[in-house]
Each structure stands twice: as C-alpha cells, then as structure tokens.
Scaffold this motif. Structure first.
Motif, PDB file in Angstrom:
ATOM      1  N   PRO A 192      23.489   6.728   5.307  1.00 51.56           N
ATOM      2  CA  PRO A 192      23.332   6.958   3.862  1.00 51.56           C
ATOM      3  C   PRO A 192      21.965   7.514   3.485  1.00 51.56           C
ATOM      4  CG  PRO A 192      23.292   4.617   4.381  1.00 51.56           C
ATOM      5  CD  PRO A 192      23.686   5.317   5.636  1.00 51.56           C
ATOM      6  N   ALA A 193      21.963   8.590   2.721  1.00 52.27           N
ATOM      7  CA  ALA A 193      20.719   9.217   2.276  1.00 52.27           C
ATOM      8  C   ALA A 193      19.955   8.269   1.369  1.00 52.27           C
ATOM      9  CB  ALA A 193      21.024  10.517   1.541  1.00 52.27           C
ATOM     10  N   GLY A 194      18.631   8.358   1.439  1.00 50.64           N
ATOM     11  CA  GLY A 194      17.794   7.505   0.604  1.00 50.64           C
ATOM     12  C   GLY A 194      17.782   6.055   1.039  1.00 50.64           C
ATOM     13  N   CYS A 195      18.085   5.809   2.320  1.00 54.13           N
ATOM     14  CA  CYS A 195      18.192   4.431   2.797  1.00 54.13           C
ATOM     15  C   CYS A 195      17.331   4.168   4.026  1.00 54.13           C
ATOM     16  CB  CYS A 195      19.645   4.082   3.115  1.00 54.13           C
ATOM     17  SG  CYS A 195      20.675   3.870   1.645  1.00 54.13           S
ATOM     18  N   ILE A 196      17.052   2.887   4.235  1.00 55.11           N
ATOM     19  CA  ILE A 196      16.316   2.373   5.384  1.00 55.11           C
ATOM     20  C   ILE A 196      17.227   1.404   6.128  1.00 55.11           C
ATOM     21  CG2 ILE A 196      14.289   1.061   6.141  1.00 55.11           C
ATOM     22  CD1 ILE A 196      13.095   1.569   3.348  1.00 55.11           C
ATOM     23  N   PHE A 197      17.148   1.443   7.463  1.00 57.05           N
ATOM     24  CA  PHE A 197      17.809   0.413   8.267  1.00 57.05           C
ATOM     25  C   PHE A 197      16.768  -0.252   9.150  1.00 57.05           C
ATOM     26  CE2 PHE A 197      19.646  -0.768  12.426  1.00 57.05           C
ATOM     27  CZ  PHE A 197      20.448  -1.815  12.003  1.00 57.05           C
ATOM     28  N   HIS A 198      16.727  -1.567   9.103  1.00 55.65           N
ATOM     29  CA  HIS A 198      15.859  -2.346   9.980  1.00 55.65           C
ATOM     30  C   HIS A 198      16.744  -3.286  10.792  1.00 55.65           C
ATOM     31  CE1 HIS A 198      13.009  -5.520  11.194  1.00 55.65           C
ATOM     32  NE2 HIS A 198      12.098  -4.563  11.134  1.00 55.65           N
ATOM     33  N   SER A 199      16.413  -3.439  12.069  1.00 55.68           N
ATOM     34  CA  SER A 199      17.306  -4.160  12.979  1.00 55.68           C
ATOM     35  C   SER A 199      17.540  -5.609  12.576  1.00 55.68           C
ATOM     36  CB  SER A 199      16.759  -4.104  14.408  1.00 55.68           C
ATOM     37  OG  SER A 199      15.403  -4.507  14.446  1.00 55.68           O
ATOM     38  N   GLU A 200      16.603  -6.223  11.869  1.00 55.94           N
ATOM     39  CA  GLU A 200      16.789  -7.606  11.447  1.00 55.94           C
ATOM     40  C   GLU A 200      17.263  -7.723  10.005  1.00 55.94           C
ATOM     41  OE1 GLU A 200      16.776 -10.160  13.379  1.00 55.94           O
ATOM     42  OE2 GLU A 200      16.222  -8.961  15.123  1.00 55.94           O
ATOM     43  N   ALA A 201      16.672  -6.943   9.106  1.00 57.24           N
ATOM     44  CA  ALA A 201      16.992  -7.063   7.675  1.00 57.24           C
ATOM     45  C   ALA A 201      18.213  -6.266   7.274  1.00 57.24           C
ATOM     46  CB  ALA A 201      15.800  -6.637   6.836  1.00 57.24           C
ATOM     47  N   GLY A 202      18.617  -5.302   8.105  1.00 53.82           N
ATOM     48  CA  GLY A 202      19.799  -4.519   7.794  1.00 53.82           C
ATOM     49  C   GLY A 202      19.507  -3.271   6.986  1.00 53.82           C
ATOM     50  N   LEU A 203      20.469  -2.887   6.164  1.00 54.53           N
ATOM     51  CA  LEU A 203      20.439  -1.625   5.442  1.00 54.53           C
ATOM     52  C   LEU A 203      20.055  -1.845   3.988  1.00 54.53           C
ATOM     53  CD1 LEU A 203      21.223   1.466   5.755  1.00 54.53           C
ATOM     54  CD2 LEU A 203      23.489   0.794   4.913  1.00 54.53           C
ATOM     55  N   MET A 204      19.180  -0.982   3.462  1.00 59.02           N
ATOM     56  CA  MET A 204      18.809  -1.056   2.050  1.00 59.02           C
ATOM     57  C   MET A 204      18.471   0.340   1.540  1.00 59.02           C
ATOM     58  SD  MET A 204      14.823  -2.320   1.851  1.00 59.02           S
ATOM     59  CE  MET A 204      14.694  -1.742   0.158  1.00 59.02           C
ATOM     60  N   SER A 205      18.544   0.502   0.236  1.00 63.25           N
ATOM     61  CA  SER A 205      18.161   1.758  -0.406  1.00 63.25           C
ATOM     62  C   SER A 205      16.677   1.697  -0.760  1.00 63.25           C
ATOM     63  CB  SER A 205      18.991   1.981  -1.674  1.00 63.25           C
ATOM     64  OG  SER A 205      18.428   3.020  -2.460  1.00 63.25           O
ATOM     65  N   PHE A 206      15.914   2.724  -0.347  1.00 59.94           N
ATOM     66  CA  PHE A 206      14.513   2.737  -0.772  1.00 59.94           C
ATOM     67  C   PHE A 206      14.349   3.375  -2.145  1.00 59.94           C
ATOM     68  CE2 PHE A 206      14.696   6.631   1.970  1.00 59.94           C
ATOM     69  CZ  PHE A 206      14.253   7.592   1.067  1.00 59.94           C
ATOM     70  N   GLU A 207      15.393   4.032  -2.637  1.00 56.95           N
ATOM     71  CA  GLU A 207      15.351   4.577  -3.993  1.00 56.95           C
ATOM     72  C   GLU A 207      15.691   3.505  -5.024  1.00 56.95           C
ATOM     73  OE1 GLU A 207      18.029   8.045  -3.668  1.00 56.95           O
ATOM     74  OE2 GLU A 207      16.223   9.183  -4.174  1.00 56.95           O
ATOM     75  N   HIS A 208      16.613   2.596  -4.640  1.00 55.01           N
ATOM     76  CA  HIS A 208      17.041   1.520  -5.540  1.00 55.01           C
ATOM     77  C   HIS A 208      16.964   0.190  -4.776  1.00 55.01           C
ATOM     78  CE1 HIS A 208      18.522   4.581  -8.345  1.00 55.01           C
ATOM     79  NE2 HIS A 208      19.062   5.180  -7.300  1.00 55.01           N
ATOM     80  N   PRO A 209      15.759  -0.264  -4.447  1.00 50.86           N
ATOM     81  CA  PRO A 209      15.608  -1.431  -3.581  1.00 50.86           C
ATOM     82  C   PRO A 209      16.114  -2.739  -4.179  1.00 50.86           C
ATOM     83  CG  PRO A 209      13.503  -0.814  -4.538  1.00 50.86           C
ATOM     84  CD  PRO A 209      14.455   0.296  -4.863  1.00 50.86           C
ATOM     85  N   MET A 210      16.243  -2.796  -5.499  1.00 43.99           N
ATOM     86  CA  MET A 210      16.713  -4.025  -6.135  1.00 43.99           C
ATOM     87  C   MET A 210      18.225  -4.067  -6.302  1.00 43.99           C
ATOM     88  SD  MET A 210      14.032  -5.725  -6.281  1.00 43.99           S
ATOM     89  CE  MET A 210      14.744  -7.145  -7.107  1.00 43.99           C
TER      90      MET A 210
END
Length: 258
Positions: A192-210
């Motif tokens: 997904p565009a505009g997103c971050i994946f971290h091996s422990e925390a999982g997937l999140m949007s850096f544009e809409h982090p909340m």
C-alpha cells in the motif's frame, strides 16, 4: 529488487496469505527457488546477500540511464543495517544536511541514518520521519543485529512495490510483479502506497497515522481470492503512534505524552 524474510523475523498481516494459493495449479515456491529464478533472469548484473536462514536481499545493478531519473536502484550497508532503495528524493540535499551526512551521501545512506535515529534516539514518530521524505521512493531496511524489517512506499505512485507469502511462510517483497506472482501464487498484493511496515508493529499509514488500515478482499481476473489490499479506514482511530526504540524495537508512543 528482492527481499525475503523468514516468518520468524517478519509478521505481515494475515489477510496477505490467501488459502487459494494451495488450491491452484501453480503453488507458492520456497524462498531459495524464488531467489534462484530472480538471479537467473539477470545473470550478469545482480547482487545478493544472505543472512543465514533469516533473510536475503538482492537487486539488479542499475544501468547508466537509471541513475539519471527516478528509477534508480541503490543498495548499501552500514553498522549491520542494510537498505535496498528505489526511486529518488526531491529534498535529498536538505535531508542530508538535517542528518549531518556527507554531501555525497545517497538516498539509501540517508534511509539507514533515518532508521538509526528512530531506533536509537527516539521518541520520534516513525510516520513523521518518513513523511519528510519528498519524492517517489520505496525501500526495504534490514537490521541484521536485531532481525528487524522496516519497509516503506511513497504515496505518489511513482514507484511500485509488491509483497507476498512464500511456501514456507516467508515474506517476499519486490518491485517485480512477475517475481511475486511466481513465488507467492495467490498470496500477494500491491504494497500500500503511503505506508510503513515494521516486522514487529505491522503495517501503518504514515500519511494518516492515527487511522487504522482495513484489509479489502481482492479477486483476480480468474475469480480467485488473492492477498488483500489495505486501505486507510477514515472512521477508525488508533490510540498511539509507533516509534522505533532501542529497547523495544517499535514501541507505542502516545501523542498525548510530554
């Protein structure tokens, strides 16, 4: 580029794994098979680095033209942290100055330094750090000291990235759609565009982090269920913003804290 991480070191969303992968004629492949095919398809200009059973990183060395445009591919390692980077940053010079890097630093070096800052000097919200990167980009960072995976894709759609699940449950990440299809069968999706994946925390949007991400069912042209797409759910909120910490690799950081 190609990055493969053992399931013990990366925990992608469950919805990425499609049950249909084991019911179709072309089954998912083992990581070593996918790596072999990737290297064989570019016999003269590929580079790969393995980290035991934990991970493998590979990329096709760029030709001269790709350095002049947004399609450049970079690979570098520093302090046991390795980065595969695609694309380019419009504000590279400003970011280099901000992080105190040498003038000849490239985007991959910058991403490693940004990751080190998040890991060692928090609490900085990860979304804010990545949001400051302007341009078309995708990157995969592997911290071999602690076995951490950190991946992001820019929001402008200029660079494509895909991810999927191999036959042994490993996570496969690549910009080559055919590599992903061949290695992961139906258990794959666009990253997904505009997103971050971290091996422990999982997937999140850096544009809409909340806001939470919602898995959206995806069916291919054959009517078979594939790995899910992930979209920002504008009506569902999260309680904290992830950060990278030195003790907990990615610990919750509450925006209301001082």
């Amino acid at each position: 580029m190609l990055a493969i991480f053992h399931k013990a070191f990366a925990h992608p969303p469950e919805e990425l794994n499609s049950p249909a992968s084991h019911k179709v004629a072309k089954k998912p492949k083992l990581p070593e098979e996918t790596l072999h095919e990737f290297l064989s398809s570019h016999p003269t200009n590929t580079f790969s680095m393995s980290f035991g059973d934990a991970a493998v990183l590979a990329y096709v060395r760029p030709d001269r033209c790709s350095w002049l445009h947004h399609n450049q591919r970079l690979f570098c390692g520093y302090d046991d942290i390795y980065c595969l980077f695609m694309g380019s940053l419009n504000n590279l010079c400003a970011q280099i100055k901000q992080y105190g890097l040498s003038r000849n630093a490239n985007e991959a070096m910058l991403v490693i330094e940004a990751y080190r800052t998040l890991r060692d000097r928090g609490p900085y919200p990860a979304d804010q750090v990545i949001k400051e990167l302007e341009g078309s980009f995708a990157f995969v960072v592997y911290d071999s000291k602690v076995g951490t995976v950190f991946t992001a894709l820019g929001s402008d759609g200029g660079v494509k990235l895909y991810w999927g699940i191999a036959a042994d449950g490993s996570v496969v990440i690549s910009d080559d759609l055919e590599v992903i299809k061949a290695g992961c069968a139906k258990s794959f999706a666009p990253f997904p565009a505009g997103c971050i994946f971290h091996s422990e925390a999982g997937l999140m949007s850096f544009e809409h982090p909340m806001n939470k991400l919602r898995a959206m069912p995806r069916v291919d042209s054959e009517g078979v269920m594939c790995g899910a797409n992930f979209k920002v759910d504008m009506y569902s909120r999260v309680n904290s913003i992830p950060r990278v910490g030195s003790e907990a690799n990615w610990a919750p950081w509450n925006s209301n804290e001082s």
